[in-house]
Design a protein around this motif. Structure first.
Motif, short mmCIF file in Angstrom:
data_model
loop_
_atom_site.label_atom_id
_atom_site.label_comp_id
_atom_site.label_asym_id
_atom_site.label_seq_id
_atom_site.Cartn_x
_atom_site.Cartn_y
_atom_site.Cartn_z
N ASP A 169 0.82 -1.21 0.00
CA ASP A 169 0.00 0.00 0.00
C ASP A 169 0.86 1.27 0.00
O ASP A 169 0.44 2.31 0.49
N ALA A 170 2.08 1.16 -0.55
CA ALA A 170 2.96 2.32 -0.62
C ALA A 170 3.83 2.21 -1.86
O ALA A 170 4.08 1.12 -2.37
N ASN A 193 -1.52 5.58 -1.95
CA ASN A 193 -1.67 5.65 -0.50
C ASN A 193 -0.42 6.27 0.12
O ASN A 193 -0.18 7.46 -0.04
N ASN A 194 0.41 5.46 0.79
CA ASN A 194 1.59 5.98 1.48
C ASN A 194 2.77 6.13 0.55
O ASN A 194 2.85 5.48 -0.50
N THR A 197 6.85 2.87 3.16
CA THR A 197 6.34 2.11 4.30
C THR A 197 7.21 0.90 4.57
O THR A 197 7.58 0.17 3.64
N SER A 213 2.43 12.27 -1.14
CA SER A 213 1.65 11.05 -0.95
C SER A 213 0.18 11.33 -0.75
O SER A 213 -0.22 12.35 -0.17
N ARG A 215 -1.61 9.58 1.16
CA ARG A 215 -1.91 9.34 2.58
C ARG A 215 -0.70 9.73 3.42
O ARG A 215 -0.35 10.90 3.47
N ASP A 216 -0.03 8.79 4.07
CA ASP A 216 1.11 9.11 4.93
C ASP A 216 2.39 9.21 4.11
O ASP A 216 2.57 8.51 3.12
N ARG A 219 6.40 5.87 6.85
CA ARG A 219 5.68 5.07 7.84
C ARG A 219 6.48 3.80 8.16
O ARG A 219 6.79 3.01 7.27
N ALA A 235 1.97 15.35 2.57
CA ALA A 235 1.15 14.16 2.81
C ALA A 235 -0.28 14.57 3.14
O ALA A 235 -0.50 15.45 3.97
N ASP A 238 -0.64 11.65 7.65
CA ASP A 238 0.44 12.02 8.56
C ASP A 238 1.75 12.15 7.79
O ASP A 238 2.01 11.41 6.83
N LYS A 241 5.18 8.60 10.57
CA LYS A 241 4.31 7.87 11.48
C LYS A 241 4.88 6.49 11.82
O LYS A 241 5.43 5.81 10.96
#
Length: 649
Positions: A169-170, A193-194, A197, A213, A215-216, A219, A235, A238, A241
């Motif tokens: 998911d990144a 997404n990220n 990660t 990104s 999302r984050d 991560r 982002a 966050d 994270k």
């Protein structure tokens, strides 16, 4: 705590989390509970950076060379195979990549004991439906950015995942420990997404890294540790994270160096356990910044106030600058935060021992559900609802400037019911003070330099207030529903210099159990901002010269020079010449203005009006955030007011 080297060290110094000053300081006679009379060592996490983490070097002669050619891949060496645009690395070794891959993917699927180093030596990799770099299995992967190279990783807005799977998911996704090092440039465009990660540890020790990104940004589930590098992170979620909520030894973030420009829709830096800053230059903007704080929050309606992200119904409401659920430790660095919510936030403790912090918050500048301890550093809270808030606040040093639309310093236990306007008490504070009367909520100042400009109470303790040293200057409220000093139980001063100017309706002096003398004078009329206040003894020696920054109708003065049996004269107006610091003049030349009142100090606590009348009782707990209806103005003597229950103020 989690530590990669198997040990916990104090990182050069032991940070003392002090809730009562021990040793040469004068101790208070107040009934402080025994659990606060201890010195607990706060041990900083050692990320345990290895030499290989830090070096970012490789042997080109023994490395496998890989050339990315649009839709195909050429391999020179062992350990990797290619099929179309997909490269699979299956054994330990060093793999040097260069070129462009238009619709492809780099996969690491090696033995769980293998260490793999991937050198990005000038690449552009795009994968429209999955993670361009995907570490499925290895012991650890080192992603090295070649010196002088530019490397771009781009994913698509939609991933094709196996049935029942949610990962990867990144854009750069690793199920194993991941280290990014080297000195080159890495640009990550994470549309799905990220950005980057790791499901285990994420370590970054160098490089120029830009992450955009959906999302984050960065991560690491078990931890994130950053030793160096230059980061630009944009982002929607966050910025940085660590989110392991199953193991209390994990889920931490350590920033030990580097430069950061973080713009986040949610939190800037978020740790499930501890967030620590030991170095670096950090600029954070969250939720659009403090100017974007909601009208409801600014008007004392703070839904979700004090709750962490997981407790909120809408995670997007968590827009804090730096958040550590267990603790936030700051031992160095240069930190600039513009946050829609709290700038520094912990559901546990906050300790600051060094560093420079400039904070602009839509809510609290610094908020801890438990203790806030400041042992050093420079803190400038330029904008906040409440400046510094905790169940207990201990200031042992440092230089602090606070501007707050409500209280400057606020110690609260959250035991009161919601107040008019709907602002809820802090749900994570306990109610022990309300149950057994113990002084588990307090503010203690032993040293340091503190300047407060507050529209609510200047210093507000829902328990007790203790001052043993330091310099405190308060430009307090102009409304009579608040006071420059506000305490529910007692206020003891044993040392230091304090000047607190503000309104008179809820003004309070120190308690007679103090060992240093203090004087409160209430004026019949409001004194305009910028009007000098001078206190001289009977020989003409100046005890204090101060120019309040705001309108005021009361002033509290306490210094070691204020002695019983001596007569002092309070002047208003006139002119001052000399060196000043935040309105406090030291060694200045004063041309006297109007004599307000003469007073002989006959006891530890002296409270008078400007007519010389003694005030036997005045003020009371304040902090409702606005004028109290029916509060009469000061006319010769100050009216006695009945103490009213504290809100979480």
């Amino acid at each position: 705590m989690h530590y990669r080297t198997g040990k916990l060290i104090p990182m050069l110094i032991a940070i003392l989390f002090i809730t009562l000053v021990i040793g040469c300081q004068t101790t208070s006679s107040a009934a402080i509970p025994s659990e606060t009379m201890t010195v607990n060592e706060v041990a900083i996490i050692d990320p345990g950076y290895s030499n290989r983490d830090l070096e970012g070097t490789w042997d080109a002669e023994t490395a496998t060379s890989i050339s990315l050619n649009g839709s195909s891949i050429a391999i020179s060496g062992a350990g990797a195979t290619a099929s179309g645009g997909q490269l699979t690395i299956s054994t330990a070794g060093v793999y040097v990549l260069s070129g462009t891959l238009d619709k492809g993917q780099i996969i690491v699927d090696a033995a769980d004991s293998d260490k793999v180093q991937i050198v990005l030596n000038g690449v552009s990799i795009t994968c429209p439906d999955s993670a361009p770099i995907y570490v499925k299995q290895a012991d650890k992967v080192f992603l090295t950015l070649g010196e002088g190279t530019k490397n771009t990783i781009t994913d698509g807005a939609t991933y094709i995942l196996a049935d029942g799977e949610e990962e990867p998911d990144a854009a750069i996704f690793s199920k194993e420990d991941l280290t990014i090092n080297g000195s080159g440039e890495l640009i990550v465009k994470a549309n799905y997404n990220n950005g980057i990660t790791s499901k285990d540890d994420l370590i970054i020790t160098g490089g120029d890294i830009i992450v955009n990104s959906a999302r984050d940004g960065l991560r690491g589930r078990d931890m994130v540790a950053i030793y160096g590098g230059a980061f630009v992170i944009n982002a929607a979620g966050d910025g940085i994270k660590s989110n392991n909520d199953k193991d209390t030894d994990k889920g931490w973030v350590s920033i030990d160096g580097g430069t950061f420009d973080i713009t986040a829709g949610n939190d800037g830096i978020q740790a499930e356990t501890i967030a620590q800053i030991t170095g670096g230059t950090i600029n954070i903007k969250t939720g659009g910044g403090s100017a974007e704080a909601s009208v409801a929050r600014q008007n004392d309606m703070r839904p979700g106030w004090g709750k962490d992200q997981a407790e909120q119904t809408d995670a997007s409401e968590s827009t804090k600058g730096i958040k550590g659920k267990t603790a936030v430790y700051v031992t160095g660095g240069n930190i600039n935060i513009d946050s829609k919510d709290d700038s520094l936030h912990s559901n546990g403790d906050i300790s600051i021992t060094a560093g420079t912090l400039t904070l602009s918050a839509g809510d609290d500048g610094i908020h801890a559900d438990a203790s806030v301890v400041v042992n050093g550093g420079t803190i400038d809270i330029t904008n906040s609802y409440e400046g510094v808030e905790g169940k207990t606040i201990v200031i042992n040093g440092g230089e602090i400037h606070v501007t707050a639309s409500d209280d400057g310093l606020n110690a609260a236990d959250g035991s009161a019911a919601p107040v008019f306007g709907g602002r809820p008490p802090e749900g994570n504070f306990d109610q022990r003070d309300a149950v057994d009367g113990r002084d588990s909520t307090f503010i203690r100042i032993t040293d340091g330099y503190i300047v407060i400009n507050a529209s609510g109470d200047g210093i507000d303790s829902n328990g007790s207030l203790y001052m043993d040293g330091g310099t405190v200057l308060v430009n307090g409220p102009t409304n009579n529903g608040n006071g420059p000093l506000d305490h529910d139980r007692m206020a003891e001063i044993t040392g230091g210099t304090l000047v607190a100017a503000g309104s008179s309706g809820m003004a309070q002096n120190f308690s007679d159990s103090s060992t240093q003398n203090s004087l409160l004078v209430a004026y019949s009329t409001v004194q305009k901002a910028g009007t000098p206040v001078s206190l001289m003894d009977e020989s003409g020696k100046t005890i204090l010269n101060f120019i309040p920054a705001k309108d005021y109708q009361s002033i509290v003065i306490s210094t070691p020079e204020l002695q019983q049996g001596k007569t002092y004269t309070l002047y208003s107006g006139g002119s001052l010449a000399g060196n000043s610091s935040d309105g406090l003049y030291i060694g200045a030349s004063y041309s006297p203005g109007t004599e307000i009142v003469k007073v002989t100090i006959s006891g530890t606590i002296t409270s008078i009006s400007d007519t010389g009348d003694q005030i036997t009782s005045m003020g009371g707990p304040g902090g409702m955030g606005g004028p109290r209806r029916g509060t009469p103005p000061v006319t010769g003597t100050v009216p006695v007011t009945t103490p009213r229950p504290h809100s979480r103020s």
